[in-house]
Motif scaffolding. Structure first.
Motif, PDB file in Angstrom:
ATOM      1  N   SER A  17      11.155  -9.487 -56.858  1.00 40.10           N
ATOM      2  CA  SER A  17      11.966  -9.848 -57.001  1.00 40.10           C
ATOM      3  C   SER A  17      11.856 -11.576 -57.323  1.00 40.10           C
ATOM      4  O   SER A  17      13.357 -12.060 -57.570  1.00 40.10           O
ATOM      5  CB  SER A  17      12.312  -9.912 -55.883  1.00 40.10           C
ATOM      6  OG  SER A  17      11.744 -10.527 -54.887  1.00 40.10           O
ATOM      7  N   LEU A  18      10.814 -11.850 -57.372  1.00 37.08           N
ATOM      8  CA  LEU A  18      10.223 -13.453 -57.844  1.00 37.08           C
ATOM      9  C   LEU A  18      11.075 -13.636 -59.340  1.00 37.08           C
ATOM     10  O   LEU A  18      11.210 -14.618 -59.333  1.00 37.08           O
ATOM     11  CB  LEU A  18       9.010 -13.486 -57.301  1.00 37.08           C
ATOM     12  CG  LEU A  18       8.221 -13.864 -56.246  1.00 37.08           C
ATOM     13  CD1 LEU A  18       6.826 -13.486 -56.655  1.00 37.08           C
ATOM     14  CD2 LEU A  18       9.278 -14.217 -54.186  1.00 37.08           C
ATOM     15  N   GLY A  65      15.659 -16.163 -60.515  1.00 42.64           N
ATOM     16  CA  GLY A  65      14.055 -15.752 -59.340  1.00 42.64           C
ATOM     17  C   GLY A  65      13.253 -17.613 -59.646  1.00 42.64           C
ATOM     18  O   GLY A  65      13.838 -18.180 -59.815  1.00 42.64           O
ATOM     19  N   ILE A  66      11.973 -17.619 -59.413  1.00 42.04           N
ATOM     20  CA  ILE A  66      11.768 -18.687 -58.384  1.00 42.04           C
ATOM     21  C   ILE A  66      11.255 -19.573 -60.104  1.00 42.04           C
ATOM     22  O   ILE A  66      11.089 -20.304 -59.803  1.00 42.04           O
ATOM     23  CB  ILE A  66      10.024 -18.494 -58.406  1.00 42.04           C
ATOM     24  CG1 ILE A  66       9.883 -17.350 -56.898  1.00 42.04           C
ATOM     25  CG2 ILE A  66       9.543 -19.845 -57.495  1.00 42.04           C
ATOM     26  CD1 ILE A  66      11.215 -17.640 -55.741  1.00 42.04           C
ATOM     27  N   SER A  99      27.323 -12.946 -64.076  1.00 38.60           N
ATOM     28  CA  SER A  99      26.209 -13.182 -65.131  1.00 38.60           C
ATOM     29  C   SER A  99      24.804 -13.640 -64.468  1.00 38.60           C
ATOM     30  O   SER A  99      24.282 -12.773 -63.202  1.00 38.60           O
ATOM     31  CB  SER A  99      26.378 -14.755 -65.939  1.00 38.60           C
ATOM     32  OG  SER A  99      25.788 -15.325 -66.337  1.00 38.60           O
ATOM     33  N   GLY A 100      24.867 -14.971 -64.310  1.00 35.31           N
ATOM     34  CA  GLY A 100      23.355 -14.910 -63.701  1.00 35.31           C
ATOM     35  C   GLY A 100      21.800 -15.854 -64.458  1.00 35.31           C
ATOM     36  O   GLY A 100      21.588 -15.497 -64.187  1.00 35.31           O
ATOM     37  N   ASN A 101      22.251 -15.740 -65.587  1.00 38.40           N
ATOM     38  CA  ASN A 101      21.045 -16.075 -66.493  1.00 38.40           C
ATOM     39  C   ASN A 101      20.213 -17.301 -66.120  1.00 38.40           C
ATOM     40  O   ASN A 101      19.352 -17.257 -66.645  1.00 38.40           O
ATOM     41  CB  ASN A 101      21.641 -16.437 -68.233  1.00 38.40           C
ATOM     42  CG  ASN A 101      21.771 -15.176 -68.887  1.00 38.40           C
ATOM     43  OD1 ASN A 101      22.445 -13.903 -69.003  1.00 38.40           O
ATOM     44  ND2 ASN A 101      22.781 -15.067 -70.005  1.00 38.40           N
ATOM     45  N   PRO A 137      19.479 -20.652 -54.430  1.00 33.97           N
ATOM     46  CA  PRO A 137      18.429 -20.736 -53.521  1.00 33.97           C
ATOM     47  C   PRO A 137      18.203 -20.010 -51.736  1.00 33.97           C
ATOM     48  O   PRO A 137      17.252 -19.433 -51.406  1.00 33.97           O
ATOM     49  CB  PRO A 137      17.966 -22.344 -53.655  1.00 33.97           C
ATOM     50  CG  PRO A 137      18.457 -22.447 -53.880  1.00 33.97           C
ATOM     51  CD  PRO A 137      20.025 -22.136 -54.601  1.00 33.97           C
ATOM     52  N   TYR A 138      19.068 -20.639 -51.380  1.00 34.10           N
ATOM     53  CA  TYR A 138      19.611 -19.952 -49.968  1.00 34.10           C
ATOM     54  C   TYR A 138      19.667 -18.708 -49.766  1.00 34.10           C
ATOM     55  O   TYR A 138      18.969 -17.921 -48.941  1.00 34.10           O
ATOM     56  CB  TYR A 138      20.868 -20.230 -49.257  1.00 34.10           C
ATOM     57  CG  TYR A 138      20.483 -20.498 -48.529  1.00 34.10           C
ATOM     58  CD1 TYR A 138      20.598 -21.590 -46.928  1.00 34.10           C
ATOM     59  CD2 TYR A 138      21.514 -19.247 -46.952  1.00 34.10           C
ATOM     60  CE1 TYR A 138      20.377 -21.770 -45.635  1.00 34.10           C
ATOM     61  CE2 TYR A 138      21.770 -19.047 -45.971  1.00 34.10           C
ATOM     62  CZ  TYR A 138      21.073 -20.088 -45.534  1.00 34.10           C
ATOM     63  OH  TYR A 138      21.203 -19.982 -43.698  1.00 34.10           O
TER      64      TYR A 138
END
Length: 498
Positions: free
Chosen positions: A56-57, A73-74, A67-69, A118-119
């Motif tokens: 998941s990192l 992750g971190i 989307s979410g490109n 981030p939250y």
């Protein structure tokens, strides 16, 4: 958060990916699911949960849209932390990713998905770490396996709370009571809504978890994506540096780097894309069949990937900062003041469609123009030298210059050991830190812990791109992220930042 009645496991080759299954976190149905009792019954099953955390990192974490490109992750958070600083320069608007963070807009927008990211991501990881922490003692399996699982999960819980409290809380001040509000401390997988604890209490819990993890873990691990004792010591050093606990920072940083060595100058120029590098203490390896393509860290920060964002918006170093790097220092070779990039490593190319801008970076290189994969560096031995040197300099210890020289000479054979003392020595170390850790996600955190203002003036930042956000003074409300409205709606106990 709603109490969890079921744990969902998504089959991913030889591992499972654990997702939070509360209504506000799970948007897609898993391909497989098991009961909660099964998931926590054995150390083997809990190992699958841990492997899911590792994965998941670097997974994409979409918001309320498909989307979410820009939420890979971190690595995506590392980019956010640097675009909020002055050393990382966007050269064009391109397709828009990270532009509003660069303008200091997104983290103060209560309805923006990049603010929620981030939250949402960090507490998902924290919830899954708590699944292990809350259940591993009763699982069947060898004690050694239980200790390892518990130690890694405690590390993740500490890491998550540390990342979040630096975003939402005001800076930690050594010697003060630090009663300013931080974040909720979430220690249970089925925790109900919680109020924000003080920054002091959050750091107290972070250190409790880290100390327990240090006792549980050894140096052994299968690869650098897993957590061992050295990585926990490294995070302990980071936390202590933020708290101004100089002796703890110096001691733990030195211990953390014991099993790692600084890379050669030749290796330093090979693209920062291989987590088997001897200097990497902790990182994610992006395997080909698990890549996020346009959501990878390398899809936004590499020089050579053939994407709209990289072609149009190659990332650059602050021109004033670049001017401070000696030409004999290998770190100067990671940036090209001409933008031509005629000295790329053998086999690395950029297409004729890639825009050319002055001071652009070639620190990070993807596998190829058609493959965005770059292993993501979360912790390197070089950082530990810098932490130890800074902490010792602040303590007035004479060997601070020796620690700094060990790192600096590895980068520049002509470096002459510093004769500075006091704040002048601290300033030299902090400058070396900016050269060394460019693009690795530290700048916003460093400015905040140092109580230093943002100052982009006089460099190669475009007024159009930053919308005139060249300076942000210390004490400004914008140093705290605001909570997304979805968070406030879901948890009435959360008090919003100003």
């Amino acid at each position: 958060m709603k109490k969890l009645k079921k744990i969902c496991l998504l089959f991913l080759g030889i591992t499972f990916m654990l997702f939070s299954c509360s209504d506000d976190f799970l948007e897609t149905n898993p391909t497989e699911s098991v009961s909660e009792n099964e998931a926590v019954a054995t150390t083997k099953n809990l190992r699958a949960v841990l492997n899911g955390i590792h994965r998941s990192l670097y997974e994409r974490h979409p918001g309320n849209e498909s989307s979410g490109n820009g939420r890979g992750g971190i690595g995506a958070m590392m980019i956010n932390m640097d675009v909020l600083g002055e050393d990382y320069v966007m050269t064009a608007a391109a397709n828009g990713w990270f532009n509003n963070m660069y303008k200091w807009i997104d983290h103060r927008n209560t309805i923006d998905n990049d603010n929620l990211f981030p939250y949402r991501m960090y507490y998902r990881i924290n919830r899954n770490a708590n699944v292990i922490i809350n259940n591993v003692i009763d699982a069947s399996g060898p004690i050694s396996e239980k200790d390892n699982l518990l130690g890694q999960a405690l590390f993740y819980r500490a890491f998550i709370h540390y990342q979040l409290v630096q975003l939402y809380g005001k800076r930690y001040q050594a010697g003060q009571n630090n009663s300013q509000l931080g974040i909720p401390i979430v220690l249970s997988a089925d925790a109900d809504s919680s109020a924000r604890e003080t920054v002091e209490e959050v750091y107290k819990q972070i250190n409790v978890d880290l100390d327990s993890a240090i006792d549980l873990l050894s140096a052994d691990r299968s690869n650098a994506s897993h957590i061992n004792k050295g990585v926990v010591l490294g995070l302990k050093a980071r936390v202590a540096l933020t708290q101004g606990a100089w002796e703890i920072a110096a001691r733990n940083a030195k211990q953390a780097r014991n099993d790692f060595q600084l890379m050669s100058r030749d290796d330093y120029k090979q693209g920062f894309n291989d987590y088997t590098n001897d200097e990497w203490m902790w990182g994610s390896h992006i395997v080909e069949d698990q890549t996020e393509f346009f959501g990878n860290f390398g899809a936004f920060i590499s020089r050579n990937f053939n994407s709209t964002n990289i072609r149009a918006n190659p990332k650059a170093i602050n021109s004033l900062l670049y001017a401070t790097i000696p030409s004999t220092d290998v770190r100067s070779e990671l940036f090209d003041p001409t933008g031509e990039h005629n000295n790329l490593p053998a086999g690395v190319t950029i297409s004729s469609r890639h825009s050319k801008h002055a001071y652009t970076s070639q620190k990070f290189l993807s596998r190829s123009t058609g493959d965005s994969r770059v292993d993501v560096p979360y912790m390197r031995a070089a950082e530990m030298y810098l932490i130890e040197a800074e902490a010792k300099a602040r303590l007035g210890e004479v060997d601070a210059v020796d620690v700094l020289a060990d790192l600096a000479r590895a980068r520049d054979p002509e470096y002459v050991k510093s004769t500075k003392t006091g704040q002048a020595l601290v300033d030299e170390i902090l400058l070396q830190r900016r050269w060394e850790l460019w693009g690795e996600g530290f700048r916003f955190y460093d400015l905040k812990r140092l109580n230093a203002p943002l100052d982009r003036t006089g460099a190669n930042h475009s007024a159009t791109l930053v919308q005139s956000v060249f300076e942000v003074p210390v004490g400004d409300d914008r140093w705290q992220w605001v909570f997304h409205q979805d968070i406030i709606n879901a948890n009435s106990l959360i008090k919003q930042n100003d």
